[in-house]
Design a protein around this motif. Structure first.
Motif, PDB file in Angstrom:
ATOM      1  N   TYR A 173     -10.606   3.508  -1.834  1.00  0.00           N
ATOM      2  CA  TYR A 173     -10.513   2.108  -1.425  1.00  0.00           C
ATOM      3  C   TYR A 173     -10.503   1.187  -2.648  1.00  0.00           C
ATOM      4  CZ  TYR A 173     -11.930  -2.426   0.395  1.00  0.00           C
ATOM      5  OH  TYR A 173     -12.012  -3.761   0.671  1.00  0.00           O
ATOM      6  N   PHE A 174     -11.447   1.392  -3.551  1.00  0.00           N
ATOM      7  CA  PHE A 174     -11.526   0.523  -4.719  1.00  0.00           C
ATOM      8  C   PHE A 174     -10.358   0.748  -5.674  1.00  0.00           C
ATOM      9  CE2 PHE A 174     -16.112   0.224  -3.556  1.00  0.00           C
ATOM     10  CZ  PHE A 174     -16.094  -1.130  -3.298  1.00  0.00           C
ATOM     11  N   ALA A 175      -9.812   1.957  -5.710  1.00  0.00           N
ATOM     12  CA  ALA A 175      -8.629   2.208  -6.538  1.00  0.00           C
ATOM     13  C   ALA A 175      -7.439   1.428  -5.996  1.00  0.00           C
ATOM     14  CB  ALA A 175      -8.328   3.703  -6.583  1.00  0.00           C
ATOM     15  N   ILE A 176      -7.290   1.406  -4.682  1.00  0.00           N
ATOM     16  CA  ILE A 176      -6.186   0.650  -4.071  1.00  0.00           C
ATOM     17  C   ILE A 176      -6.360  -0.847  -4.325  1.00  0.00           C
ATOM     18  CG2 ILE A 176      -5.172  -0.015  -1.858  1.00  0.00           C
ATOM     19  CD1 ILE A 176      -5.777   2.900  -0.943  1.00  0.00           C
ATOM     20  N   ILE A 177      -7.564  -1.358  -4.119  1.00  0.00           N
ATOM     21  CA  ILE A 177      -7.828  -2.785  -4.355  1.00  0.00           C
ATOM     22  C   ILE A 177      -7.588  -3.139  -5.819  1.00  0.00           C
ATOM     23  CG2 ILE A 177      -9.634  -4.562  -4.344  1.00  0.00           C
ATOM     24  CD1 ILE A 177      -8.549  -3.795  -1.573  1.00  0.00           C
ATOM     25  N   ASP A 178      -8.048  -2.286  -6.721  1.00  0.00           N
ATOM     26  CA  ASP A 178      -7.859  -2.530  -8.146  1.00  0.00           C
ATOM     27  C   ASP A 178      -6.378  -2.548  -8.506  1.00  0.00           C
ATOM     28  OD1 ASP A 178      -8.823  -2.811 -10.891  1.00  0.00           O
ATOM     29  OD2 ASP A 178      -8.111  -0.744 -11.166  1.00  0.00           O
ATOM     30  N   ASN A 179      -5.634  -1.639  -7.930  1.00  0.00           N
ATOM     31  CA  ASN A 179      -4.198  -1.588  -8.185  1.00  0.00           C
ATOM     32  C   ASN A 179      -3.506  -2.853  -7.678  1.00  0.00           C
ATOM     33  OD1 ASN A 179      -1.846  -0.399  -9.123  1.00  0.00           O
ATOM     34  ND2 ASN A 179      -1.394   0.525  -7.145  1.00  0.00           N
ATOM     35  N   ASP A 180      -3.900  -3.314  -6.484  1.00  0.00           N
ATOM     36  CA  ASP A 180      -3.315  -4.536  -5.933  1.00  0.00           C
ATOM     37  C   ASP A 180      -3.647  -5.761  -6.783  1.00  0.00           C
ATOM     38  OD1 ASP A 180      -2.268  -3.020  -3.921  1.00  0.00           O
ATOM     39  OD2 ASP A 180      -3.729  -3.652  -2.402  1.00  0.00           O
ATOM     40  N   ILE A 181      -4.865  -5.870  -7.225  1.00  0.00           N
ATOM     41  CA  ILE A 181      -5.254  -7.002  -8.083  1.00  0.00           C
ATOM     42  C   ILE A 181      -4.495  -6.955  -9.398  1.00  0.00           C
ATOM     43  CG2 ILE A 181      -7.163  -7.983  -9.413  1.00  0.00           C
ATOM     44  CD1 ILE A 181      -8.996  -7.209  -7.068  1.00  0.00           C
ATOM     45  N   GLN A 182      -4.340  -5.765  -9.963  1.00  0.00           N
ATOM     46  CA  GLN A 182      -3.594  -5.632 -11.207  1.00  0.00           C
ATOM     47  C   GLN A 182      -2.131  -6.037 -10.998  1.00  0.00           C
ATOM     48  OE1 GLN A 182      -3.493  -1.644 -12.716  1.00  0.00           O
ATOM     49  NE2 GLN A 182      -2.774  -2.269 -14.731  1.00  0.00           N
ATOM     50  N   TRP A 183      -1.560  -5.658  -9.878  1.00  0.00           N
ATOM     51  CA  TRP A 183      -0.174  -6.028  -9.568  1.00  0.00           C
ATOM     52  C   TRP A 183      -0.039  -7.548  -9.463  1.00  0.00           C
ATOM     53  CZ3 TRP A 183       2.018  -8.304  -5.187  1.00  0.00           C
ATOM     54  CH2 TRP A 183       3.413  -8.295  -5.152  1.00  0.00           C
ATOM     55  N   LEU A 184      -0.997  -8.181  -8.772  1.00  0.00           N
ATOM     56  CA  LEU A 184      -0.957  -9.641  -8.643  1.00  0.00           C
ATOM     57  C   LEU A 184      -1.094 -10.344  -9.994  1.00  0.00           C
ATOM     58  CD1 LEU A 184      -3.038 -10.259  -5.409  1.00  0.00           C
ATOM     59  CD2 LEU A 184      -0.619 -10.763  -5.767  1.00  0.00           C
ATOM     60  N   LEU A 185      -1.999  -9.850 -10.814  1.00  0.00           N
ATOM     61  CA  LEU A 185      -2.166 -10.446 -12.135  1.00  0.00           C
ATOM     62  C   LEU A 185      -0.909 -10.296 -12.973  1.00  0.00           C
ATOM     63  CD1 LEU A 185      -5.819  -9.454 -13.064  1.00  0.00           C
ATOM     64  CD2 LEU A 185      -4.953 -11.728 -12.537  1.00  0.00           C
ATOM     65  N   ASN A 186      -0.294  -9.143 -12.906  1.00  0.00           N
ATOM     66  CA  ASN A 186       0.951  -8.952 -13.648  1.00  0.00           C
ATOM     67  C   ASN A 186       2.059  -9.854 -13.115  1.00  0.00           C
ATOM     68  OD1 ASN A 186       0.048  -7.032 -15.469  1.00  0.00           O
ATOM     69  ND2 ASN A 186       0.462  -5.330 -14.103  1.00  0.00           N
ATOM     70  N   LEU A 187       2.060 -10.087 -11.839  1.00  0.00           N
ATOM     71  CA  LEU A 187       3.076 -10.928 -11.218  1.00  0.00           C
ATOM     72  C   LEU A 187       2.952 -12.388 -11.658  1.00  0.00           C
ATOM     73  CD1 LEU A 187       5.398 -10.857  -9.108  1.00  0.00           C
ATOM     74  CD2 LEU A 187       3.671 -11.465  -7.401  1.00  0.00           C
ATOM     75  N   PHE A 188       1.741 -12.915 -11.697  1.00  0.00           N
ATOM     76  CA  PHE A 188       1.535 -14.339 -11.954  1.00  0.00           C
ATOM     77  C   PHE A 188       1.203 -14.682 -13.406  1.00  0.00           C
ATOM     78  CE2 PHE A 188       0.523 -14.139  -7.358  1.00  0.00           C
ATOM     79  CZ  PHE A 188       1.510 -15.018  -6.931  1.00  0.00           C
ATOM     80  N   ILE A 189       0.508 -13.833 -14.086  1.00  0.00           N
ATOM     81  CA  ILE A 189       0.022 -14.197 -15.416  1.00  0.00           C
ATOM     82  C   ILE A 189       0.917 -13.680 -16.532  1.00  0.00           C
ATOM     83  CG2 ILE A 189      -1.878 -13.857 -17.045  1.00  0.00           C
ATOM     84  CD1 ILE A 189      -3.772 -13.924 -14.689  1.00  0.00           C
ATOM     85  N   PHE A 190       1.349 -12.476 -16.413  1.00  0.00           N
ATOM     86  CA  PHE A 190       2.032 -11.842 -17.544  1.00  0.00           C
ATOM     87  C   PHE A 190       3.557 -11.983 -17.510  1.00  0.00           C
ATOM     88  CE2 PHE A 190      -2.003  -9.419 -17.133  1.00  0.00           C
ATOM     89  CZ  PHE A 190      -2.566  -9.886 -18.307  1.00  0.00           C
ATOM     90  N   LYS A 191       4.048 -12.865 -16.666  1.00  0.00           N
ATOM     91  CA  LYS A 191       5.495 -13.079 -16.661  1.00  0.00           C
ATOM     92  C   LYS A 191       5.822 -14.510 -16.890  1.00  0.00           C
ATOM     93  CE  LYS A 191       7.238  -9.143 -14.387  1.00  0.00           C
ATOM     94  NZ  LYS A 191       8.270  -8.593 -13.614  1.00  0.00           N
TER      95      LYS A 191
END
Length: 60
Positions: free
Chosen positions: A42-60
C-alpha cells in the motif's frame, strides 16, 4: 535482598503466564507477516503516486 525478592516475583509471574499454543502462535505470526506485506505494498503504491505527481508538477 531486594534482588532475590524481585527475581522470585519474576519467576512467579512467568509461571502464571498463559503461553499461546503452537497453532495460535502460527496464526498470529502469519497474520502479522501478511499485514506487513499488505501495508508495504500500500505504501509503495502511494509513494509511487506521490513521486509521479511531484515529477509532473515540479520537475517539468
Amino acid at each position: 535482598m531486594k534482588l532475590f525478592r524481585y527475581l522470585g516475583s519474576v519467576r512467579q509471574e512467568m509461571r502464571d503466564t498463559t503461553w499461546p499454543t503452537r497453532k495460535e502462535l502460527r496464526h498470529d505470526t502469519s497474520t502479522v507477516v501478511w499485514l506487513s506485506i499488505l501495508f508495504a505494498a500500500y505504501f509503495a503504491i502511494i509513494d509511487n503516486d506521490i513521486q509521479w505527481l511531484l515529477n509532473l508538477f515540479i520537475f517539468k
